[in-house]
Enzyme design. Structure first.
Site, mmCIF file in Angstrom:
data_model
loop_
_atom_site.group_PDB
_atom_site.id
_atom_site.type_symbol
_atom_site.label_atom_id
_atom_site.label_comp_id
_atom_site.label_asym_id
_atom_site.label_seq_id
_atom_site.Cartn_x
_atom_site.Cartn_y
_atom_site.Cartn_z
ATOM 1 N N CYS A 87 -4.496 1.219 -1.045
ATOM 2 C CA CYS A 87 -4.927 1.342 0.344
ATOM 3 C C CYS A 87 -3.887 2.146 1.147
ATOM 4 C CB CYS A 87 -5.200 -0.042 0.926
ATOM 5 S SG CYS A 87 -6.234 -0.002 2.406
ATOM 6 N N HIS A 171 -9.257 -2.220 -3.496
ATOM 7 C CA HIS A 171 -8.416 -3.374 -3.810
ATOM 8 C C HIS A 171 -8.848 -4.060 -5.102
ATOM 9 C CE1 HIS A 171 -6.237 -3.451 0.084
ATOM 10 N NE2 HIS A 171 -7.362 -2.955 0.555
ATOM 11 N N GLU A 173 -6.863 -5.572 -6.817
ATOM 12 C CA GLU A 173 -5.931 -6.705 -6.939
ATOM 13 C C GLU A 173 -6.396 -7.961 -6.200
ATOM 14 O OE1 GLU A 173 -5.004 -5.626 -2.812
ATOM 15 O OE2 GLU A 173 -5.664 -4.516 -4.576
#
Length: 225
Positions: A87, A171, A173
């Site tokens: 990001c 994202h 993660e």
């Protein structure tokens, strides 16, 4: 391997990245820029991970530490160390490599599909999958970088540079815990727009998390081969 993580806000942490670090017995340290801690030099770590945050790459007047952070990222890339940006982290990598970073035509917040190119350096990535997004800015591809992902709202979702540097706008993660943290701190951004989902819908689609996490681990494994 000594992995260092740059965090810009307390609610955008490494998520499932920490699971991968622990499973592989790597050492991990952090710079919490929001606490104004003393950062390392690029020689202090083997692998740099740069997380997200609500600020922009040009906001040095409000966040003067951005100038220091950019210099460390630039040096790590110059030293041929693995660098992963997520990001804001991806935007910072693009910026230090000389590309333009600017407001996207649409904010992209929620679970939206991304198409992956067959030229992706991480060969296990599917042709298309739904991933979690939370960004209003985007970037042009830096010279020498190869883009390998796109969405309907954002043509440049990911790139690889010199085989050692990967930038992801989205994202992979995110965990259930980190998702809740992001929603709690950013709920005011969930306004009606073409690529902004509401909180309930984002919750409903959280079943995509395990697949996203598995591919985050594959990206990390690629960077540490």
């Amino acid at each position: 391997m000594h992995i260092h993580i740059f965090m810009h806000v307390p609610f955008e942490g490494p998520g499932c990245i920490l699971d991968w670090i622990n499973a592989n017995a790597h050492e991990v340290t952090y710079t919490h820029w929001f606490k104004h801690t003393t950062p390392p030099t690029a020689s202090d770590f083997d692998f740099l991970i740069v997380m997200g945050g609500p600020m922009g790459v040009h906001d040095e007047s409000e966040y003067p530490w951005l100038t220091v952070e950019k210099a460390i990222i630039r040096q790590a890339i110059h030293d041929n160390k693995p660098v992963l940006g997520i990001c804001l982290g991806a935007q910072l990598i693009a910026h230090v490599l000389g590309a333009q970073v600017y407001a996207n035509e649409q904010k992209e917040i929620g679970w939206y599909p991304v198409r992956f190119s067959p030229s992706s350096p991480v060969k296990v990535l599917p042709q298309e999958m739904t991933v979690f997004h939370w960004h209003g800015d985007t970037f042009d591809l830096p010279a020498g970088a190869a883009g390998f992902a796109a969405s309907a709202a954002t043509p440049n979702q990911a790139f690889v540079y010199n085989k050692k540097v990967i930038a992801l706008q989205f994202h992979f993660e995110v965990t259930q815990e980190s998702l809740e943290s992001m929603l709690a701190h950013g709920e005011d951004e969930l306004v009606a727009a073409p690529y902004v989902q509401d909180k309930a819908f984002i919750h409903d689609l959280s079943g995509f998390i395990p697949e996203n996490n598995a591919l985050m681990h594959e990206v990390l494994t690629y960077l540490t081969k």
